[in-house]
Design an enzyme around this catalytic site. Structure first.
Site, PDB file in Angstrom:
ATOM      1  N   ARG A  88       3.845  -3.688  -4.440  1.00 47.19           N
ATOM      2  CA  ARG A  88       2.315  -3.761  -4.164  1.00 47.19           C
ATOM      3  C   ARG A  88       1.688  -3.960  -5.533  1.00 47.19           C
ATOM      4  NH1 ARG A  88       2.168  -1.341   1.607  1.00 47.19           N
ATOM      5  NH2 ARG A  88      -0.092  -1.234   2.033  1.00 47.19           N
ATOM      6  N   ARG A 127      -6.406  -2.744  16.149  1.00 48.13           N
ATOM      7  CA  ARG A 127      -5.053  -1.909  15.883  1.00 48.13           C
ATOM      8  C   ARG A 127      -5.424  -0.497  15.969  1.00 48.13           C
ATOM      9  NH1 ARG A 127      -1.359  -2.743  10.927  1.00 48.13           N
ATOM     10  NH2 ARG A 127      -2.944  -1.467   9.673  1.00 48.13           N
ATOM     11  N   ARG A 133      -4.259   4.679  14.075  1.00 49.68           N
ATOM     12  CA  ARG A 133      -3.463   5.165  12.739  1.00 49.68           C
ATOM     13  C   ARG A 133      -4.844   5.678  12.072  1.00 49.68           C
ATOM     14  NH1 ARG A 133      -0.085   0.630   9.649  1.00 49.68           N
ATOM     15  NH2 ARG A 133      -1.074   1.470   8.071  1.00 49.68           N
ATOM     16  N   ARG A 144      -8.672  -0.439   1.834  1.00 49.76           N
ATOM     17  CA  ARG A 144      -7.165  -0.960   1.611  1.00 49.76           C
ATOM     18  C   ARG A 144      -7.167  -2.421   1.221  1.00 49.76           C
ATOM     19  NH1 ARG A 144      -3.028   0.471   4.620  1.00 49.76           N
ATOM     20  NH2 ARG A 144      -3.271  -0.872   6.422  1.00 49.76           N
TER      21      ARG A 144
HETATM   22  P1  AMP Z   1       1.368   0.013   5.088  1.00 51.98           P
HETATM   23  O1  AMP Z   1       1.739   0.491   6.336  1.00 51.98           O
HETATM   24  O2  AMP Z   1       2.336  -0.730   4.440  1.00 51.98           O
HETATM   25  O3  AMP Z   1      -0.060  -0.518   5.027  1.00 51.98           O
HETATM   26  O4  AMP Z   1       1.270   1.366   4.096  1.00 51.98           O
HETATM   27  C1  AMP Z   1       0.428   2.334   4.549  1.00 51.98           C
HETATM   28  C2  AMP Z   1       0.078   3.131   3.406  1.00 51.98           C
HETATM   29  O5  AMP Z   1       1.276   3.741   2.511  1.00 51.98           O
HETATM   30  C3  AMP Z   1      -0.641   2.319   2.080  1.00 51.98           C
HETATM   31  O6  AMP Z   1      -2.056   2.253   2.183  1.00 51.98           O
HETATM   32  C4  AMP Z   1      -0.344   3.183   0.765  1.00 51.98           C
HETATM   33  O7  AMP Z   1      -1.106   4.509   0.586  1.00 51.98           O
HETATM   34  C5  AMP Z   1       1.232   3.475   1.158  1.00 51.98           C
HETATM   35  N1  AMP Z   1       2.135   2.539   0.640  1.00 51.98           N
HETATM   36  C6  AMP Z   1       2.900   1.830   1.334  1.00 51.98           C
HETATM   37  N2  AMP Z   1       3.576   1.085   0.386  1.00 51.98           N
HETATM   38  C7  AMP Z   1       3.089   1.181  -0.765  1.00 51.98           C
HETATM   39  C8  AMP Z   1       3.570   0.783  -1.826  1.00 51.98           C
HETATM   40  N3  AMP Z   1       4.420  -0.336  -2.074  1.00 51.98           N
HETATM   41  N4  AMP Z   1       2.969   1.294  -3.097  1.00 51.98           N
HETATM   42  C9  AMP Z   1       2.153   2.252  -3.102  1.00 51.98           C
HETATM   43  N5  AMP Z   1       1.613   2.730  -1.792  1.00 51.98           N
HETATM   44  C10 AMP Z   1       2.425   2.342  -0.764  1.00 51.98           C
END
Ligand code: AMP
Length: 190
Positions: A88, A127, A133, A144
């Protein structure tokens, strides 16, 4: 197959990731899911990550990188994987490159799920209703998206420069988007 999926939060990446991973017989490695499991289980990793997640901010690179390196060391990832939500940041992408290089492996493709912001906001609201969530509230989602634009979008250039990036139109039914993703994979491997 070693694959990375990119796309803003709410683009439907997670659904597609599950289907593609199953079809290609590789593990679906979703960093967000791993963090959520750790938060639920009350682990040290979960405690480290939770405040960032609640705000919609990124967990620090060193924490994420270590977690992914450990996950990629498991035997089921030896022949391939699908990464969903990682990398990311450019620093994470560079770390992934060095993890793979150390194993004599390389990515086959990076699929970018493309959708405009108006569609995203509508999907996220749906969602939030379905899954409840905590990070799907409107304010957190807006953050985000901003984080994606600022920290993750530069990866598109990073992977385009390596000739790995393939676009997938993310607007349509699940089946339509899956078919486009499979076609993009065929073109990437041709
Ligand atoms: P997601 O389900 O992929 O949207 O991830 C949920 C949350 O997990 C994100 O908003 C971040 O806080 C954290 N997160 C997930 N993947 C990463 C990553 N590669 N780098 C940093 N934070 C992450």
């Amino acid at each position: 197959m070693r694959l990375v999926l990119l796309g803003p939060p709410g683009a439907g990446k997670g659904t597609q990731a599950g289907l593609l991973a199953q079809h290609h017989g590789v593990p679906h490695i979703a960093t967000g899911d791993i963090f959520r499991e750790n938060v639920k289980g009350g682990t040290q990793l979960g405690r480290q990550a939770q405040a960032y997640m609640d705000r919609g901010d990124l967990v620090p690179d060193d924490v994420v990188n270590r977690m992914v390196a450990d996950r990629l060391d498991r035997p089921d990832a030896a022949q391939g994987f699908l990464l969903d939500g990682y990398p990311r940041t450019v620093a994470q992408a560079e770390e992934l490159d060095s993890i793979l290089q150390a194993r004599g492996a390389a990515l086959d493709a990076v699929l970018r799920f493309v959708i405009d912001e108006a569609d995203l906001v509508a999907r996220i609201a749906a969602r939030a209703d379905e899954e409840g969530r905590a990070d799907d509230s409107e304010e957190v989602h807006r953050n985000r998206l901003a984080v994606y634009r600022e920290q993750t979008a530069p990866l598109e250039e990073y992977y385009a420069a390596k000739g790995l990036l393939r676009d997938v139109d993310a607007v349509g039914t699940v089946e339509e988007v899956t078919a486009r993703a499979e076609a993009a994979l065929v073109s990437a491997r041709a």
